[in-house]
Design an enzyme around this catalytic site. Structure first.
Site, PDB file in Angstrom:
ATOM      1  N   TRP A 289      41.990  46.241  42.666  1.00 40.87           N
ATOM      2  CA  TRP A 289      41.934  47.852  42.214  1.00 40.87           C
ATOM      3  C   TRP A 289      43.326  47.646  41.540  1.00 40.87           C
ATOM      4  CZ3 TRP A 289      37.480  48.360  43.669  1.00 40.87           C
ATOM      5  CH2 TRP A 289      36.457  47.543  44.264  1.00 40.87           C
TER       6      TRP A 289
ATOM      7  N   TYR B 189      44.730  40.723  56.967  1.00 36.84           N
ATOM      8  CA  TYR B 189      45.153  39.813  56.154  1.00 36.84           C
ATOM      9  C   TYR B 189      46.846  39.149  56.343  1.00 36.84           C
ATOM     10  CZ  TYR B 189      41.702  40.527  52.452  1.00 36.84           C
ATOM     11  OH  TYR B 189      41.189  40.289  51.601  1.00 36.84           O
TER      12      TYR B 189
ATOM     13  N   GLU C 298      36.630  48.838  54.497  1.00 36.05           N
ATOM     14  CA  GLU C 298      37.014  49.178  55.032  1.00 36.05           C
ATOM     15  C   GLU C 298      37.678  50.968  54.667  1.00 36.05           C
ATOM     16  OE1 GLU C 298      39.395  46.723  52.197  1.00 36.05           O
ATOM     17  OE2 GLU C 298      39.801  44.676  53.676  1.00 36.05           O
TER      18      GLU C 298
ATOM     19  N   ASN D   5      38.222  42.558  58.552  1.00 37.04           N
ATOM     20  CA  ASN D   5      39.234  42.676  56.956  1.00 37.04           C
ATOM     21  C   ASN D   5      40.652  41.692  57.752  1.00 37.04           C
ATOM     22  OD1 ASN D   5      37.117  42.566  56.254  1.00 37.04           O
ATOM     23  ND2 ASN D   5      37.616  44.072  54.623  1.00 37.04           N
TER      24      ASN D   5
ATOM     25  N   GLU E 112      36.838  39.097  55.687  1.00 40.73           N
ATOM     26  CA  GLU E 112      37.772  38.554  54.383  1.00 40.73           C
ATOM     27  C   GLU E 112      38.738  38.432  55.140  1.00 40.73           C
ATOM     28  OE1 GLU E 112      38.907  42.181  52.116  1.00 40.73           O
ATOM     29  OE2 GLU E 112      37.054  43.015  51.643  1.00 40.73           O
TER      30      GLU E 112
ATOM     31  N   ARG F 265      28.919  36.604  50.766  1.00 37.97           N
ATOM     32  CA  ARG F 265      29.327  38.389  50.724  1.00 37.97           C
ATOM     33  C   ARG F 265      29.261  38.740  49.157  1.00 37.97           C
ATOM     34  NH1 ARG F 265      34.238  41.919  53.501  1.00 37.97           N
ATOM     35  NH2 ARG F 265      33.100  43.939  52.850  1.00 37.97           N
TER      36      ARG F 265
ATOM     37  N   TRP G  73      38.056  35.574  51.565  1.00 38.23           N
ATOM     38  CA  TRP G  73      38.505  36.151  50.469  1.00 38.23           C
ATOM     39  C   TRP G  73      39.894  35.036  49.856  1.00 38.23           C
ATOM     40  CZ3 TRP G  73      36.518  41.050  48.862  1.00 38.23           C
ATOM     41  CH2 TRP G  73      36.471  41.334  47.427  1.00 38.23           C
TER      42      TRP G  73
ATOM     43  N   HIS H 227      31.170  49.297  48.853  1.00 35.10           N
ATOM     44  CA  HIS H 227      32.862  48.808  48.257  1.00 35.10           C
ATOM     45  C   HIS H 227      33.647  49.210  46.968  1.00 35.10           C
ATOM     46  CE1 HIS H 227      35.513  44.217  49.846  1.00 35.10           C
ATOM     47  NE2 HIS H 227      35.843  45.717  48.809  1.00 35.10           N
TER      48      HIS H 227
ATOM     49  N   PHE I 276      43.344  36.184  44.367  1.00 36.05           N
ATOM     50  CA  PHE I 276      42.902  36.077  45.579  1.00 36.05           C
ATOM     51  C   PHE I 276      42.072  34.716  46.056  1.00 36.05           C
ATOM     52  CE2 PHE I 276      44.914  40.041  46.568  1.00 36.05           C
ATOM     53  CZ  PHE I 276      45.355  40.045  48.191  1.00 36.05           C
TER      54      PHE I 276
HETATM   55  C1  PNW Z   1      41.094  44.739  51.153  1.00 33.84           C
HETATM   56  N1  PNW Z   1      46.180  46.529  53.679  1.00 33.84           N
HETATM   57  O1  PNW Z   1      41.918  45.105  50.957  1.00 33.84           O
HETATM   58  C2  PNW Z   1      39.763  44.257  50.103  1.00 33.84           C
HETATM   59  O2  PNW Z   1      38.706  44.380  50.916  1.00 33.84           O
HETATM   60  C3  PNW Z   1      39.429  43.957  48.852  1.00 33.84           C
HETATM   61  O3  PNW Z   1      38.578  44.446  48.047  1.00 33.84           O
HETATM   62  C4  PNW Z   1      40.529  43.606  48.348  1.00 33.84           C
HETATM   63  O4  PNW Z   1      41.174  42.798  46.861  1.00 33.84           O
HETATM   64  C5  PNW Z   1      41.411  42.884  48.842  1.00 33.84           C
HETATM   65  O5  PNW Z   1      41.440  42.856  50.182  1.00 33.84           O
HETATM   66  C6  PNW Z   1      42.791  42.093  48.824  1.00 33.84           C
HETATM   67  O6  PNW Z   1      43.891  43.200  49.286  1.00 33.84           O
HETATM   68  C7  PNW Z   1      42.815  45.484  51.466  1.00 33.84           C
HETATM   69  O7  PNW Z   1      46.904  46.762  53.019  1.00 33.84           O
HETATM   70  C8  PNW Z   1      43.940  46.339  50.850  1.00 33.84           C
HETATM   71  O8  PNW Z   1      46.520  46.889  54.836  1.00 33.84           O
HETATM   72  C9  PNW Z   1      45.066  46.561  51.433  1.00 33.84           C
HETATM   73  C10 PNW Z   1      44.968  46.221  52.770  1.00 33.84           C
HETATM   74  C11 PNW Z   1      43.745  45.337  53.353  1.00 33.84           C
HETATM   75  C12 PNW Z   1      42.722  45.426  52.211  1.00 33.84           C
END
Ligand code: PNW
Length: 454
Positions: free
Chosen positions: A412, A296, A161, A294, A356, A79, A404, A121, A420
């Protein structure tokens, strides 16, 4: 076993997608090469004197090497996103930028890796603003251009997102364009994002779908899992459901449900929330061929605390999971099964692609520890086990899993302080040397086993 079940259910009519994910601004570099013009992330980082994506992983020049690494590890999909301001300069196409993505796509296909392309993105060309309705047409035209150029791509993701880029960009001011302000800006952004997504989906269905058998278009939404602190407490349950709506339902309900915002979102924002016309609702409803998720981390929701602080990571003194290298990322494998099962139960999408999932390590000069990343192996083992449970026990129609990220990259607002990647990148080396981490080998081994069991 999970993959076998998906095949016998008929959910998988193509091989399971095992891939990694990246985003243009986070990896490419080459910020002013090949006729690229600035995006709002270039402008934001430069104006603030922050770390930036000027060079990043230098993926722009090094992608053939990275594709060989993916291939050796056994990944079947990759991706990546398109830098809008690389392929268009205002309304004009930039041939050199388009050629870069044609070359990248062909190199993947030559190596038997299927492209999964994200159109957007977060790197908006400087002249646009997500709060301004003009962006909707502009995005549809950009999407049309890429659909027409990358004819061999079978998986498209319109937006990555919208929750993150609207909330962090136009309300909290942490992401480009760095606007800290009332929630109205973020809500306007979300409104235009949904319309832009649906327009792009419509362009594909009308103009390209008939000649592209098997091609699919979707959107990638991010959400934590919100768990009631006390599962039997009705107020905790209710507030958890509201939080799921404010993060995920805001976008998922229009696209996968009613075509409109969920009641919780309407009542929470009241008059501040823009209103869709009936025609817009009809256009947005059903505008995705798969559910891109996505995911986490998870949080507890505690209704006894006040508004701003109703989320906690501690229950009866115990943390919800191990803290990774980002302050928001606690490792909570069980939340993954719950959010997948929740999505299946609430929206019953035809297919879910995990677009992700991964974890960060804080940067350190101890390269050996970054490469021998056993906590990331534990992360994948835990989350993939829960994903298998979601498939086996809860009939979740999962068709792909994209980790990811392929590479350590520009994270960012946190710059290069959080890693990551499955592959280490030396950002002090002008050549941006890569070292495959243990977790990449682990995933590669797991993919090989899964393939053998089919
Ligand atoms: C994603 N949260 O961002 C992005 O799609 C990526 O570009 C980024 O590098 C990756 O996750 C890791 O951060 C997120 O707080 C950032 O829930 C924060 C959140 C979720 C997604």
């Amino acid at each position: 076993r999970a993959i076998k079940k998906l095949q016998s259910d008929g959910t998988l009519n193509q091989p399971f997608m095992w891939g990694t994910a990246t985003a243009a601004y986070q990896v490419e570099g080459a910020w002013k090469e090949g006729g690229r013009s600035p995006s709002h992330w270039d402008t934001f980082t430069h104006n603030k004197g922050m770390e930036n994506g000027d060079v990043a992983c230098d993926f722009y020049h090094k992608y053939p090497e990275d594709i060989q690494l993916m291939k050796q590890l056994g990944f079947t999909h990759f991706r990546y996103s398109i830098s809008w301001s690389r392929v268009m300069n205002g309304e004009l196409r930039n041939e050199q930028g388009i050629q870069f993505y044609r070359d990248l796509t062909q190199e993947l296909l030559r190596n038997n890796i299927e492209p999964v392309v994200t159109l957007y993105h977060w790197d908006l060309p400087d002249q646009y603003d997500w709060r301004d309705e003009n962006v909707v047409n502009a995005f549809a035209e950009f999407a049309d251009l890429m659909f027409s150029e990358l004819t061999d791509v079978k998986h498209w993701i319109t937006l990555n997102e919208p929750w993150v880029f609207c909330a962090l960009g136009y309300h909290y001011g942490l992401h480009a364009p760095g606007t800290e302000g009332p929630e109205t800006g973020m809500l306007q952004c979300g409104h235009n994002a949904l319309k832009a997504h649906a327009r792009a989906y419509g362009v594909f269905k009308e103009r390209y779908d008939p000649h592209r058998p098997g091609a699919k278009v979707g959107i990638a939404l991010s959400s934590h899992w919100f768990e009631p602190l006390e599962p039997s407490n009705a107020a905790d349950q209710e507030l958890s459901e509201k939080k799921r709506d404010l993060m995920l339902g805001w976008f998922a309900e229009p696209v996968y449900g009613s075509g409109d915002y969920p009641p919780n979102v309407k009542s929470h924002y009241g008059d501040q929330l823009p209103v869709f016309s009936e025609a817009e609702k009809a256009m947005i409803k059903g505008s995705s061929d798969f559910f891109g998720l996505n995911h986490y981390t998870s949080v507890y929701v505690d209704s006894t605390r006040g508004g701003g602080s109703d989320e906690t990571r501690i229950k009866h003194g115990a943390p919800i999971g191990a803290l990774a290298g980002s302050e928001w990322l606690y490792v909570v494998p069980w939340g993954f099964n719950r959010i997948l099962t929740y999505i299946k139960t609430r929206w019953d999408p035809k297919a879910i692609v995990v677009t992700e999932n991964g974890m960060s390590d804080a940067d350190t000069s101890d390269v050996t520890s970054l490469v021998n990343d056993y906590s990331r192996i534990a992360f994948f083992e835990g989350y993939l086990t829960e994903m298998a449970k979601a498939i086996l026990h809860n009939d979740v129609p999962l068709v792909g899993y994209l980790a990811w990220s392929l590479l350590d990259n520009f994270e960012w607002e946190d710059g290069y302080a959080e890693r990551f990647g499955l592959i280490y990148v030396d950002f002090n080396d002008p050549g941006r040397r890569r070292v495959v981490k243990q977790s990449a080998e682990y995933l590669g081994g797991l993919i090989a086993q899964a393939e053998l069991c089919r």
